[in-house]
Motif scaffolding. Structure first.
Motif, PDB file in Angstrom:
ATOM      1  N   LEU A  27       0.841  -1.183   0.000  1.00 59.17           N
ATOM      2  CA  LEU A  27       0.000   0.000   0.000  1.00 59.17           C
ATOM      3  C   LEU A  27       0.883   1.241   0.000  1.00 59.17           C
ATOM      4  N   TYR A  28       0.693   2.068  -1.013  1.00 58.71           N
ATOM      5  CA  TYR A  28       1.497   3.266  -1.232  1.00 58.71           C
ATOM      6  C   TYR A  28       0.555   4.443  -1.004  1.00 58.71           C
ATOM      7  N   VAL A  29       0.931   5.347  -0.131  1.00 58.94           N
ATOM      8  CA  VAL A  29       0.026   6.456   0.184  1.00 58.94           C
ATOM      9  C   VAL A  29       0.688   7.786  -0.167  1.00 58.94           C
ATOM     10  N   ILE A  30      -0.078   8.639  -0.817  1.00 53.25           N
ATOM     11  CA  ILE A  30       0.415   9.937  -1.263  1.00 53.25           C
ATOM     12  C   ILE A  30      -0.302  11.051  -0.503  1.00 53.25           C
ATOM     13  N   THR A  31       0.446  12.080  -0.150  1.00 51.16           N
ATOM     14  CA  THR A  31      -0.157  13.185   0.600  1.00 51.16           C
ATOM     15  C   THR A  31      -1.127  13.969  -0.281  1.00 51.16           C
ATOM     16  N   ALA A  32      -2.115  14.575   0.390  1.00 48.55           N
ATOM     17  CA  ALA A  32      -3.043  15.492  -0.289  1.00 48.55           C
ATOM     18  C   ALA A  32      -3.602  16.378   0.799  1.00 48.55           C
ATOM     19  N   GLN A  33      -2.863  17.433   1.116  1.00 56.53           N
ATOM     20  CA  GLN A  33      -3.232  18.180   2.319  1.00 56.53           C
ATOM     21  C   GLN A  33      -4.573  18.878   2.213  1.00 56.53           C
ATOM     22  N   ASP A  34      -5.033  19.147   0.981  1.00 55.17           N
ATOM     23  CA  ASP A  34      -6.354  19.770   0.845  1.00 55.17           C
ATOM     24  C   ASP A  34      -7.477  18.826   1.268  1.00 55.17           C
ATOM     25  N   ALA A  35      -7.151  17.534   1.320  1.00 59.16           N
ATOM     26  CA  ALA A  35      -8.192  16.549   1.645  1.00 59.16           C
ATOM     27  C   ALA A  35      -8.435  16.448   3.149  1.00 59.16           C
ATOM     28  N   HIS A  36      -7.557  17.077   3.959  1.00 56.92           N
ATOM     29  CA  HIS A  36      -7.780  16.980   5.413  1.00 56.92           C
ATOM     30  C   HIS A  36      -7.566  18.321   6.099  1.00 56.92           C
ATOM     31  N   PRO A  37      -8.424  19.294   5.796  1.00 50.19           N
ATOM     32  CA  PRO A  37      -8.262  20.614   6.411  1.00 50.19           C
ATOM     33  C   PRO A  37      -8.255  20.492   7.941  1.00 50.19           C
ATOM     34  N   GLY A  38      -7.364  21.231   8.575  1.00 48.35           N
ATOM     35  CA  GLY A  38      -7.327  21.225  10.040  1.00 48.35           C
ATOM     36  C   GLY A  38      -6.424  20.169  10.624  1.00 48.35           C
ATOM     37  N   LYS A  39      -5.936  19.248   9.791  1.00 51.97           N
ATOM     38  CA  LYS A  39      -5.027  18.219  10.311  1.00 51.97           C
ATOM     39  C   LYS A  39      -3.691  18.346   9.593  1.00 51.97           C
ATOM     40  N   SER A  40      -2.600  18.151  10.321  1.00 54.79           N
ATOM     41  CA  SER A  40      -1.298  18.333   9.695  1.00 54.79           C
ATOM     42  C   SER A  40      -0.955  17.127   8.823  1.00 54.79           C
ATOM     43  N   VAL A  41      -0.139  17.379   7.808  1.00 52.48           N
ATOM     44  CA  VAL A  41       0.273  16.314   6.899  1.00 52.48           C
ATOM     45  C   VAL A  41       0.978  15.203   7.681  1.00 52.48           C
ATOM     46  N   THR A  42       1.850  15.598   8.604  1.00 51.32           N
ATOM     47  CA  THR A  42       2.599  14.581   9.347  1.00 51.32           C
ATOM     48  C   THR A  42       1.671  13.709  10.184  1.00 51.32           C
ATOM     49  N   ASP A  43       0.707  14.331  10.853  1.00 51.92           N
ATOM     50  CA  ASP A  43      -0.199  13.543  11.694  1.00 51.92           C
ATOM     51  C   ASP A  43      -0.993  12.547  10.857  1.00 51.92           C
ATOM     52  N   VAL A  44      -1.515  13.039   9.729  1.00 50.57           N
ATOM     53  CA  VAL A  44      -2.333  12.166   8.883  1.00 50.57           C
ATOM     54  C   VAL A  44      -1.467  11.035   8.318  1.00 50.57           C
ATOM     55  N   MET A  45      -0.255  11.373   7.885  1.00 49.80           N
ATOM     56  CA  MET A  45       0.588  10.344   7.293  1.00 49.80           C
ATOM     57  C   MET A  45       1.025   9.324   8.347  1.00 49.80           C
ATOM     58  N   GLU A  46       1.208   9.782   9.566  1.00 50.13           N
ATOM     59  CA  GLU A  46       1.557   8.817  10.615  1.00 50.13           C
ATOM     60  C   GLU A  46       0.411   7.821  10.817  1.00 50.13           C
ATOM     61  N   GLN A  47      -0.822   8.313  10.713  1.00 47.65           N
ATOM     62  CA  GLN A  47      -1.960   7.398  10.825  1.00 47.65           C
ATOM     63  C   GLN A  47      -1.913   6.332   9.719  1.00 47.65           C
ATOM     64  N   THR A  48      -1.491   6.731   8.528  1.00 46.45           N
ATOM     65  CA  THR A  48      -1.448   5.745   7.444  1.00 46.45           C
ATOM     66  C   THR A  48      -0.354   4.712   7.731  1.00 46.45           C
ATOM     67  N   LEU A  49       0.739   5.165   8.356  1.00 43.13           N
ATOM     68  CA  LEU A  49       1.814   4.218   8.691  1.00 43.13           C
ATOM     69  C   LEU A  49       1.338   3.257   9.760  1.00 43.13           C
ATOM     70  N   ILE A  50       0.587   3.784  10.721  1.00 42.32           N
ATOM     71  CA  ILE A  50       0.022   2.921  11.763  1.00 42.32           C
ATOM     72  C   ILE A  50      -0.893   1.888  11.113  1.00 42.32           C
ATOM     73  N   GLY A  51      -1.608   2.318  10.080  1.00 41.66           N
ATOM     74  CA  GLY A  51      -2.507   1.403   9.375  1.00 41.66           C
ATOM     75  C   GLY A  51      -1.787   0.417   8.470  1.00 41.66           C
ATOM     76  N   GLY A  52      -0.476   0.589   8.285  1.00 44.02           N
ATOM     77  CA  GLY A  52       0.284  -0.396   7.515  1.00 44.02           C
ATOM     78  C   GLY A  52       0.767   0.067   6.154  1.00 44.02           C
ATOM     79  N   ALA A  53       0.696   1.378   5.876  1.00 46.68           N
ATOM     80  CA  ALA A  53       1.219   1.879   4.603  1.00 46.68           C
ATOM     81  C   ALA A  53       2.685   1.466   4.461  1.00 46.68           C
ATOM     82  N   GLY A  54       3.073   1.000   3.266  1.00 48.49           N
ATOM     83  CA  GLY A  54       4.429   0.492   3.072  1.00 48.49           C
ATOM     84  C   GLY A  54       5.349   1.479   2.380  1.00 48.49           C
ATOM     85  N   MET A  55       4.799   2.569   1.868  1.00 47.97           N
ATOM     86  CA  MET A  55       5.618   3.570   1.185  1.00 47.97           C
ATOM     87  C   MET A  55       4.806   4.869   1.141  1.00 47.97           C
ATOM     88  N   LEU A  56       5.504   5.992   1.337  1.00 46.69           N
ATOM     89  CA  LEU A  56       4.815   7.281   1.310  1.00 46.69           C
ATOM     90  C   LEU A  56       5.414   8.175   0.232  1.00 46.69           C
TER      91      LEU A  56
END
Lengths: 265, 303
Positions: B12-41
């Motif tokens: 699972l490869y996850v790409i940032t899209a900061q407009d998709a999560h107003p009010g949340k930082s890119v790092t916080d959201v991406m860390e959630q994806t890593l917790i969920g098992g993302a294998g590449m960012l």
């Protein structure tokens, strides 16, 4: 007159009882059930283990708790590192037991004392994953603060090692922990008798987690009741405010008017 | 070839899209994806200033190191070098793979978006380490771009030997179709980072990928068994599992049958297969295969 006790609030839930009830080592399921009823506890803890495939009958503790309004606090006992504790927490959540977890990671098979570093790591990770994390930890004030900062919903320092019944070995540290805390401090482990529970509550602990001193008592059901009373008494005493300690005596009655005082001559 | 990267682990490869999560930082959201098992960012920021992109790249580099996951920067080879990212991702209109390779050297990965068979073949020839295959479905991340449909996914699966990642409008609702077409790796953007619970979406997508793996393995196993039977050998019907740490032989075809066989189906227990929790609702569709590690767990008294 102020006689209304405030409840124990953890992660937004308020409980009337400040007793967190351990379910291990009871002589029988019936005594477990009766003791739980006498204790008044609303939070119960239990462990996660492999199913015993030799027995098909249900030996899970949950069947004895069904139909009661309880908050489940599964523990991660048996975990030696953070990763194992996290795995246990996820399993418990998957089983539909809610998202509370007692982090318990032993660093030594002899003392069963918690591994502070792994405990902190697991607390951090699980808090991020949305768990309500209650770490069992050593009674170190700095560590307890760090756990709070890592997202613990309550912090549970031990009074003494699990199952020893040695009571509060370091009340001074416990009082520092309580003074510094912004989350409930629950004294877990090492409690021997209701006296220890009352002592911890008088220090300002928000609650007590006990298992062995009830389960292994001569009469667990009576002992559960005794703990419930001691915890309540200790809490009321804390709220009422105890007297300061003094080095020398001070009489309970004024000396003026004493029959034997030297009067005016 | 693919530097320092274990593609087996990257599903699972996850790409940032900061407009998709107003009010949340890119790092916080991406860390959630890593917790969920993302294998590449991948950091993709088409609108920010160079300094903003650099700052985000630094933060994501630290984060991905912590989780041991490769980190790719979209468009900026210089930033990729500066933060020691694992590589860059290019579009068809960006600099060529050769130019990027000259800047980055052989140690960095280069990935490129491809939209048709010619793109894919050319990318492999030019030395790309992986390709994006898409957009499979219409997507808001790249509006106006025609969807290539799962037909191109199937084509790519047979055309290139480098890893490919299906991308574009993939969600938990349509992922199964993409996987059926032959995708071993998925990339999702807004479906993940725009969700309330990015980790849960990641877990769901990964579950679909591993379920497909298992189905494939078991159908391979069946094919072998059928072959043996028709060629006159005695059919090997027993499956040998590792069950709570011991070897166990069964003729049950599914996890559900196995639990019934063990007299455990009606207990309040949790089943783990190869380290992944399988919810009760999926016991029936979980087929057993040789070598699966199954753990059955319950709750016992404790303090």
């Amino acid at each position: 007159m102020m006689n209304q006790q405030n409840g124990l609030t953890i992660a937004g839930l308020t409980f009337g009882s400040r007793f967190l009830f351990g379910t291990g080592r009871f002589p029988s399921p019936a005594e477990l059930r009766e003791s739980l009823a006498e204790s008044g506890a609303e939070i119960v803890t239990f462990a996660v283990r492999r199913v015993n495939l030799e027995h098909t009958e249900d030996d899970s503790v949950l069947q004895h708790l069904e139909g009661k309004k309880l908050t489940y606090l599964p523990n991660t006992s048996g975990a030696r590192v953070a990763e194992e504790a996290v795995r246990i927490a996820r399993l418990a959540r998957e089983a539909g037991l809610g998202n509370w977890i007692k982090v318990e990671i032993s660093g030594s098979p002899v003392t069963l004392l918690p591994d502070p570093i792994e405990t902190l790591k697991a607390t951090e990770q699980l808090a991020k994953e949305g768990f309500v994390v209650l770490p069992y930890t050593s009674d170190d004030p700095i560590l307890c603060k760090r756990l709070e900062e890592a997202g613990a919903a309550a912090v549970m320092p031990g009074g003494s090692p699990i199952g020893t019944g040695l009571g509060l070995l370091n009340p001074y540290h416990l009082s520092l922990i309580i003074e510094e805390a912004n989350v409930p401090i629950i004294v877990d482990a090492g409690i021997g008798s209701p006296k220890d529970a009352a002592e911890a509550m008088e220090l300002g602990a928000a609650g007590i987690l006990a298992n062995t001193p009830v389960a292994k008592a001569g009469n667990p059901v009576r002992m559960a009741k005794a703990f419930a009373l001691a915890i309540e008494a200790g809490r009321i005493a804390y709220e009422a405010g105890r007297i300061p300690r003094k080095r020398y005596a001070s009489a309970s009655s004024d000396e003026a008017g004493s029959l034997f005082a030297a009067g005016p001559t | 070839m693919s530097k320092r990267v274990d593609w087996e682990k990257i599903r699972l490869y996850v790409i940032t899209a900061q407009d998709a999560h107003p009010g949340k930082s890119v790092t916080d959201v991406m860390e959630q994806t890593l917790i969920g098992g993302a294998g590449m960012l991948q950091l993709r920021n088409k609108t920010g200033s160079r300094s903003e992109v650099l700052e985000q790249a630094r933060a994501l580099r630290v984060l991905t190191r912590r989780y041991g996951v490769p980190f790719i920067v979209n468009d900026y080879p210089d930033i990729a070098l500066e933060v020691d990212a694992d590589g860059v991702h290019l579009g068809q209109d960006d600099m060529s793979i050769k130019e990027a390779r000259a800047l980055l050297g052989d140690d960095k990965m280069i990935g490129i978006s491809t939209h048709c068979a010619e793109h894919a073949i050319e990318a492999e020839r030019e030395g790309a380490d992986y390709i994006g295959v898409g957009p499979v479905f219409p997507t808001n991340t790249k509006p106006g771009k025609a969807a290539v449909t799962t037909a191109y996914v199937a084509e790519a699966a047979s055309l290139v030997s480098i890893p490919f990642v299906a991308i574009g409008g993939i969600t938990t609702d349509n992922a199964d179709a993409v996987i059926s077409a032959g995708a071993k790796r998925l990339c999702a953007v807004s479906a993940i980072v725009g969700s309330e619970d990015p980790a849960a979406v990641c877990r769901e997508l990964l579950y679909k990928l591993t379920a497909a793996d298992r189905a494939e393995e078991s159908s391979n196993a069946n094919a072998i068994a059928n072959e043996r039977e028709t060629s006159g050998h005695k059919a090997e019907e027993n499956v040998t599992l590792s069950l709570n740490g011991s070897s166990y032989q069964t003729r049950s075809a599914t996890l559900d049958c196995l639990l019934a066989e063990l007299g455990q189906r009606d207990k309040r227990l949790v089943a783990e297969v190869d380290g992944e929790i399988v919810p009760r609702s999926r016991w029936q569709e979980t087929t057993l295969a040789d070598g699966l590690r199954i753990e059955l767990i319950q709750f016992v008294g404790g303090g």
